[in-house]
Design a protein around this motif. Structure first.
Motif, PDB file in Angstrom:
ATOM      1  N   ARG A  57       0.828  -1.203   0.000  1.00 45.35           N
ATOM      2  CA  ARG A  57       0.000   0.000   0.000  1.00 45.35           C
ATOM      3  C   ARG A  57       0.864   1.255   0.000  1.00 45.35           C
ATOM      4  NH1 ARG A  57      -2.681  -1.166   4.008  1.00 45.35           N
ATOM      5  NH2 ARG A  57      -1.681   0.116   5.628  1.00 45.35           N
ATOM      6  N   ASN A  58       1.942   1.232   0.753  1.00 43.79           N
ATOM      7  CA  ASN A  58       2.834   2.392   0.779  1.00 43.79           C
ATOM      8  C   ASN A  58       3.508   2.618  -0.570  1.00 43.79           C
ATOM      9  OD1 ASN A  58       2.262   2.878   3.468  1.00 43.79           O
ATOM     10  ND2 ASN A  58       3.981   1.594   4.207  1.00 43.79           N
TER      11      ASN A  58
ATOM     12  N   LYS B 129       2.245   1.775  -3.447  1.00 47.13           N
ATOM     13  CA  LYS B 129       1.208   2.255  -4.366  1.00 47.13           C
ATOM     14  C   LYS B 129       0.956   3.742  -4.168  1.00 47.13           C
ATOM     15  CE  LYS B 129      -3.469   1.227  -5.897  1.00 47.13           C
ATOM     16  NZ  LYS B 129      -4.687   0.395  -5.662  1.00 47.13           N
ATOM     17  N   LEU B 130       0.863   4.188  -2.891  1.00 42.37           N
ATOM     18  CA  LEU B 130       0.637   5.610  -2.614  1.00 42.37           C
ATOM     19  C   LEU B 130       1.805   6.455  -3.103  1.00 42.37           C
ATOM     20  CD1 LEU B 130      -0.872   5.373   1.004  1.00 42.37           C
ATOM     21  CD2 LEU B 130      -2.096   5.922  -1.111  1.00 42.37           C
TER      22      LEU B 130
ATOM     23  N   GLU C 127       1.592   6.841  -6.891  1.00 41.90           N
ATOM     24  CA  GLU C 127       0.515   7.739  -7.291  1.00 41.90           C
ATOM     25  C   GLU C 127       0.928   9.196  -7.049  1.00 41.90           C
ATOM     26  OE1 GLU C 127      -2.874   6.542  -5.124  1.00 41.90           O
ATOM     27  OE2 GLU C 127      -3.310   4.792  -6.425  1.00 41.90           O
ATOM     28  N   SER C 128       1.652   9.438  -5.943  1.00 39.05           N
ATOM     29  CA  SER C 128       2.079  10.811  -5.667  1.00 39.05           C
ATOM     30  C   SER C 128       3.114  11.280  -6.672  1.00 39.05           C
ATOM     31  CB  SER C 128       2.638  10.902  -4.242  1.00 39.05           C
ATOM     32  OG  SER C 128       3.800  10.074  -4.111  1.00 39.05           O
TER      33      SER C 128
END
Length: 458
Positions: A448-449, A451-452, A455-456
């Protein structure tokens, strides 16, 4: 008519060639042979046959005492006066030489340089003379040196006795006296005062008597060096090069041959050392025991090359191009040069173009490569002739790939990269796995980290 002419011609020839009758003493005699043999021709032919027989008998006698048959013809031809000696006397002379405990090789050496030694009266005189020298065990080397020097300079046994007495009076040991006459027989003809001057000079540079005795034992020619024109200028050169008296004295004790240097030789050798372009490790090994020792080692290598036929300039060039030759022993260098000339058939001048030959290992590289190339040459496996450069220049792996790998039978000869000789691994198999970073499985939070973060960034 033709038949009548032919009959008359045959009768004329028969009558003219018929032996004369005793009743006609003044009739001219014609022999069937056109050449008339005179008594002089008969005697000359007889003399030649007799001399030929003498040559054969002398050659057979000398061959029994070690002479090679191939050398006898030239030896007797150059020393025809030996044919005037009685064969019985010659055999007695050879027996006297054997009684001196000389090896056949030494006898051949003496006779090759001084064939006049075979005179029976000369050897009988020295047979008595050697027994009166006052030395317990007269060495064969001393006998050989004295005989060769005596025949050339007309030395008598009393001269040798006087020389021995003089050396012993100076304090030299019996072993040193024997060694001096063996290595420097010219001392017999020297003035005793000149020998004393050299001994006094060595004492003047603060050498103890024990060291002086050792120097004369290992380098007898020191007694024949001129002090004013040779030794003193040499010591002046040592000082100008920056060597202290103590340093020079210690080197003379270790290598007495330093005293035999010509003025200017050491300076040239040191100039070569200063201009060397080699690896630091090689340079450090060369200069490990001081510049004086290193310069003298260069001199020895240059002299070795010059003895085998190389000129001085080329010898310095070889040492300059291949400094590793300074680190090898002289025996090893001699062995390489003899193999190059005798076995391989190359000239000593080839080393000017391929000086690396003197810097490689003899057994592991030179001999093995030569054996491989000789085998291929005998089987017709070489497309073109391989010279010294082609044998020495390639690396071991390249030589293997060129001349050994295509011919499996050469692998046993070469041996270095043979399949039979498995090369052991230097590290355990799989050691690289221990240095590989350990991997951990990604958790849901890690995914999840990631992926975030992506995206950023996007």
């Amino acid at each position: 008519m033709a038949l009548r002419f032919l009959t008359r011609l045959i009768l004329h020839r028969l009558i003219s060639n018929f032996p004369p009758s005793p009743s006609y003493p003044y009739q001219k005699v014609r022999f069937f042979s056109r050449k008339c043999s005179t008594p002089f021709q008969f005697s000359s032919k007889f003399a030649e046959k007799s001399q030929y027989r003498e040559r054969i008998l002398l050659a057979n006698l000398l061959q029994r005492y070690g002479f090679q048959p191939s050398h006898l013809h030239d030896f007797i031809g150059k020393n025809r006066f030996l044919l005037n000696y009685s064969l019985v006397d010659v055999e007695k002379s050879l027996g006297i030489l054997l009684s001196f405990k000389l090896l056949q090789k030494s006898i051949v050496s003496i006779l090759s340089s001084c064939p006049g030694v075979l005179e029976l009266g000369f050897l009988k005189k020295w047979e008595i003379g050697f027994s009166q020298l006052g030395i317990d065990n007269v060495s064969p080397m001393l006998i050989q040196s004295v005989l060769e020097h005596s025949i050339r300079f007309n030395i008598e046994p009393i001269d040798v006795c006087r020389c021995l007495t003089g050396l012993k009076d100076l304090g030299f040991r019996d072993e040193t006296v024997t060694k001096v006459i063996e290595g420097f027989p010219r001392v017999i003809t020297m003035n005793s005062r000149d020998i004393e001057r050299m001994v006094d000079f060595l004492k003047g540079i603060r050498l103890p008597w024990k060291e002086i005795d050792g120097i004369c034992y290992s380098f007898p020619m020191v007694l024949g060096l001129g002090i004013e024109d040779r030794v003193k200028p040499l010591f002046t050169e040592f000082g100008s090069l920056g060597f202290s008296a103590n340093e020079v004295r210690n080197e003379i004790i270790i290598n007495p041959q330093i005293l035999g240097l010509e003025v200017g030789e050491l300076s040239r050798c040191l100039d070569l050392l200063k201009s060397l372009k080699c690896r630091v490790v090689v340079e450090e090994k060369i200069l490990n025991k001081g510049a004086l020792r290193a310069g003298f080692e260069v001199k020895l290598r240059v002299d070795c090359l010059c003895r085998h036929g190389m000129i001085l300039r080329e010898a310095f060039k070889v040492v300059y191009k291949e400094p590793r030759v300074i680190l090898y022993d002289l025996e090893d260098i001699e062995k390489k040069i003899e193999f190059l000339k005798q076995k391989m058939g190359f000239s000593i001048n080839c080393l000017v173009e391929v000086p690396e030959y003197l810097g490689v290992n003899f057994d592991k590289q030179i001999v093995l490569r030569y054996n491989v190339l000789e085998y291929l040459r005998s089987k017709g496996g070489l497309g073109c002739e391989v010279g010294l450069r082609g044998m020495i220049k390639p690396s071991r792996l390249r030589f293997f790939n060129l001349y050994v790998k295509p011919y499996p039978e050469c692998e046993k000869i070469f041996g270095r990269f043979s399949r039979d000789n498995e090369v052991k691994a230097q590290r355990p198999v799989g050691l690289w796995k221990l240095f590989k970073p350990q991997s951990y499985p990604d958790t849901k939070e890690d995914l999840r980290n990631i992926k975030l973060h992506m995206e950023s960034v996007g």
